[in-house]
Design a protein around this motif. Sequence first.
Motif, PDB file in Angstrom:
ATOM      1  N   ALA A   1       0.827  -1.210   0.000  1.00  0.00           N
ATOM      2  CA  ALA A   1       0.000   0.000   0.000  1.00  0.00           C
ATOM      3  C   ALA A   1       0.861   1.260   0.000  1.00  0.00           C
ATOM      4  O   ALA A   1       0.391   2.339  -0.394  1.00  0.00           O
ATOM      5  N   ARG A   2       2.115   1.139   0.401  1.00  0.00           N
ATOM      6  CA  ARG A   2       3.030   2.287   0.429  1.00  0.00           C
ATOM      7  C   ARG A   2       3.825   2.429  -0.858  1.00  0.00           C
ATOM      8  O   ARG A   2       4.569   3.390  -1.020  1.00  0.00           O
ATOM      9  N   GLY A   3       3.703   1.450  -1.755  1.00  0.00           N
ATOM     10  CA  GLY A   3       4.433   1.487  -3.012  1.00  0.00           C
ATOM     11  C   GLY A   3       5.389   0.315  -3.131  1.00  0.00           C
ATOM     12  O   GLY A   3       5.305  -0.658  -2.379  1.00  0.00           O
ATOM     13  N   ARG A   4       6.303   0.416  -4.066  1.00  0.00           N
ATOM     14  CA  ARG A   4       7.290  -0.642  -4.230  1.00  0.00           C
ATOM     15  C   ARG A   4       8.208  -0.702  -3.014  1.00  0.00           C
ATOM     16  O   ARG A   4       8.516   0.328  -2.413  1.00  0.00           O
ATOM     17  N   PHE A   5       8.676  -1.922  -2.702  1.00  0.00           N
ATOM     18  CA  PHE A   5       9.531  -2.032  -1.513  1.00  0.00           C
ATOM     19  C   PHE A   5      10.620  -3.083  -1.725  1.00  0.00           C
ATOM     20  O   PHE A   5      10.478  -4.022  -2.512  1.00  0.00           O
ATOM     21  N   MET A   6      11.699  -2.869  -1.034  1.00  0.00           N
ATOM     22  CA  MET A   6      12.837  -3.774  -1.014  1.00  0.00           C
ATOM     23  C   MET A   6      12.821  -4.564   0.284  1.00  0.00           C
ATOM     24  O   MET A   6      12.467  -4.022   1.335  1.00  0.00           O
ATOM     25  N   VAL A   7      13.215  -5.820   0.222  1.00  0.00           N
ATOM     26  CA  VAL A   7      13.506  -6.573   1.434  1.00  0.00           C
ATOM     27  C   VAL A   7      15.021  -6.670   1.568  1.00  0.00           C
ATOM     28  O   VAL A   7      15.709  -7.161   0.668  1.00  0.00           O
ATOM     29  N   LEU A   8      15.528  -6.156   2.672  1.00  0.00           N
ATOM     30  CA  LEU A   8      16.957  -6.202   2.963  1.00  0.00           C
ATOM     31  C   LEU A   8      17.185  -7.270   4.031  1.00  0.00           C
ATOM     32  O   LEU A   8      16.770  -7.107   5.175  1.00  0.00           O
ATOM     33  N   HIS A   9      17.791  -8.375   3.607  1.00  0.00           N
ATOM     34  CA  HIS A   9      18.103  -9.450   4.558  1.00  0.00           C
ATOM     35  C   HIS A   9      19.436  -9.112   5.211  1.00  0.00           C
ATOM     36  O   HIS A   9      20.505  -9.475   4.723  1.00  0.00           O
ATOM     37  N   LEU A  10      19.360  -8.388   6.302  1.00  0.00           N
ATOM     38  CA  LEU A  10      20.541  -7.830   6.962  1.00  0.00           C
ATOM     39  C   LEU A  10      21.068  -8.820   8.002  1.00  0.00           C
ATOM     40  O   LEU A  10      20.585  -8.857   9.133  1.00  0.00           O
ATOM     41  N   ARG A  11      22.052  -9.614   7.602  1.00  0.00           N
ATOM     42  CA  ARG A  11      22.587 -10.632   8.506  1.00  0.00           C
ATOM     43  C   ARG A  11      23.642 -10.024   9.433  1.00  0.00           C
ATOM     44  O   ARG A  11      24.839 -10.185   9.244  1.00  0.00           O
ATOM     45  N   TYR A  12      23.173  -9.311  10.432  1.00  0.00           N
ATOM     46  CA  TYR A  12      24.090  -8.714  11.392  1.00  0.00           C
ATOM     47  C   TYR A  12      23.599  -8.996  12.812  1.00  0.00           C
ATOM     48  O   TYR A  12      23.663  -8.156  13.695  1.00  0.00           O
ATOM     49  N   GLU A  13      23.085 -10.223  12.997  1.00  0.00           N
ATOM     50  CA  GLU A  13      22.666 -10.644  14.332  1.00  0.00           C
ATOM     51  C   GLU A  13      23.878 -11.200  15.099  1.00  0.00           C
ATOM     52  O   GLU A  13      24.889 -11.578  14.507  1.00  0.00           O
ATOM     53  N   LYS A  14      23.744 -11.271  16.392  1.00  0.00           N
ATOM     54  CA  LYS A  14      24.863 -11.681  17.244  1.00  0.00           C
ATOM     55  C   LYS A  14      25.348 -13.081  16.899  1.00  0.00           C
ATOM     56  O   LYS A  14      26.561 -13.324  16.800  1.00  0.00           O
ATOM     57  N   ASP A  15      24.420 -14.022  16.707  1.00  0.00           N
ATOM     58  CA  ASP A  15      24.838 -15.400  16.428  1.00  0.00           C
ATOM     59  C   ASP A  15      25.573 -15.502  15.094  1.00  0.00           C
ATOM     60  O   ASP A  15      26.524 -16.269  14.955  1.00  0.00           O
ATOM     61  N   MET A  16      25.143 -14.713  14.102  1.00  0.00           N
ATOM     62  CA  MET A  16      25.803 -14.732  12.801  1.00  0.00           C
ATOM     63  C   MET A  16      27.237 -14.229  12.922  1.00  0.00           C
ATOM     64  O   MET A  16      28.173 -14.819  12.359  1.00  0.00           O
ATOM     65  N   LEU A  17      27.423 -13.139  13.636  1.00  0.00           N
ATOM     66  CA  LEU A  17      28.759 -12.560  13.786  1.00  0.00           C
ATOM     67  C   LEU A  17      29.664 -13.475  14.608  1.00  0.00           C
ATOM     68  O   LEU A  17      30.851 -13.624  14.293  1.00  0.00           O
ATOM     69  N   ALA A  18      29.113 -14.079  15.651  1.00  0.00           N
ATOM     70  CA  ALA A  18      29.907 -14.983  16.481  1.00  0.00           C
ATOM     71  C   ALA A  18      30.315 -16.222  15.679  1.00  0.00           C
ATOM     72  O   ALA A  18      31.468 -16.656  15.727  1.00  0.00           O
TER      73      ALA A  18
END
Length: 492
Positions: free
Chosen positions: A245-262
């Motif tokens: 409803a807000r228009g076109r959108f991007m999904v950003l899969h931002l893998r910057y969680e603690k478990d990922m970094l560890a």
Amino acid sequence: MHVHTTTTVLRSSHLDMIQPNALKIHVWVIWTGTGILVFTCFIHLCTLRELWQPHFLPQNNNRPSCNHGFINPLPQRDYVNNGYLMVSCNGGLNQMRAGICDMVAIAKLLNVTLVLPELDHTSFWADPSDFGDIFDTSYFIASLRSSVQIIRELPSSLLQKIQEGSLPVYYMHPGSWSNESYYLNQILPLVQKYGVLHFNKTDTRLANSIPLDMQLLRCHANYHALRFAPHIEDLGWKLVKILQARGRFMVLHLRYEKDMLAFSGCTNGCTPEEADDLTRMRYATTWWKEKAIVSEQKRQEGLCPLTPDETVLVLTALGYDSSTHIYIAAGEIYGGERRMAKLHAAFPNLVRKEMLLTPEELKPFQNHSTQMAALDYIVSMASDVFVPTYYGNMAKIVEGHRRYMGFQNTILFDRKRVVELVDQYTNGTIKWEDFSTAIRQSHQTRIGTPTVRKVIPGQPKEEDYFYANPQECLCPESTTSVSINRLPISSS
């Protein structure tokens, strides 16, 4: 008002007063002005479109898809049952999803009855969800009925024998990346001997390249049979409708969680205290095999997820501006709002599911990370463009699903090249214009377009993952690269 009237409304009496040459000039001016206005509007529309389908992306009519059916019919079930296969999945949502599809193909190959898979409750996420909490069980069984017999649990007669000890269950880890010969020659005799076999690992247990009928069954299981449970579908599509409803959108899969970094050992952008915290977590997690990691070396090799700050630079270089609507598909970002400050500043229309849904709507999903990930999966599939900052399980599975659904726009970062360019820009070696041009050029062919899956005999981890590019399930003409108009997107 007087000027407007005399220049735009020409009555017949006025026409009589205008000489023929003057009239021609007047009409020419009007047509020229109108043409310029139309052309200007067209350019603006093209510029807006570039942000979602850059000029270097092939157009949709050059993107063949066979997502509404298969090239060949699915393999039919042989009703002579060789035994029962029980499986315990391991990993997060997408790791388990691929494993389930592999188990379906293996069950058909061995002509065994598959017991509804058990989901992982003991990994890092400790999600107590069962199969029916994530997927529509009845639909899954019915969708595969013609190829594989699937039951919710072992028959009571067998369960009783197992409890009495008269029917031992054979537990094992099947070999990683194994082909059909392994299962027919080594696993089938075990099923026939014991009657009930239990696989206690399901990730990457099947090779990327196997016979066509098995590949088609994998795809049918993944893209048709594995439908999410109704409560997940309903809330996931509510998110989609809010975003659309807000228009076109991007999904950003931002893998910057603690478990990922560890797990990865990537600490770029972290404070020394945070880096120590991540290292302690990695050493404390016994099933993570790699312990001693040099973060910067791994980053330079392109093996680290991009930081939020690096992501800002790359998205901006690709032409996305502050008007872009972005949905963050991720868990809790390590470092919180402080780490996300530049991303928020560059893209104020940045949202998460927690910002779009009420606490009451999300309450049933709390402490159920797999169900939360399922919501993100639905939104990712519906997005106008999907952008992962790390090429992990979700990035690969969603990439493959978006290929299957018509090669939908998916931007896959060349992280090694990105890191090299980011460092050159931040230390002043190159200017913004050179950085932006280089980023665009390096991603001209990394947008999910048709390509042949790379096969490296004997090195399954180095070759392309089947679920990222299920080419056997796509139209034959889509397995070769289409011609691409390699023009950079505008930086409007």
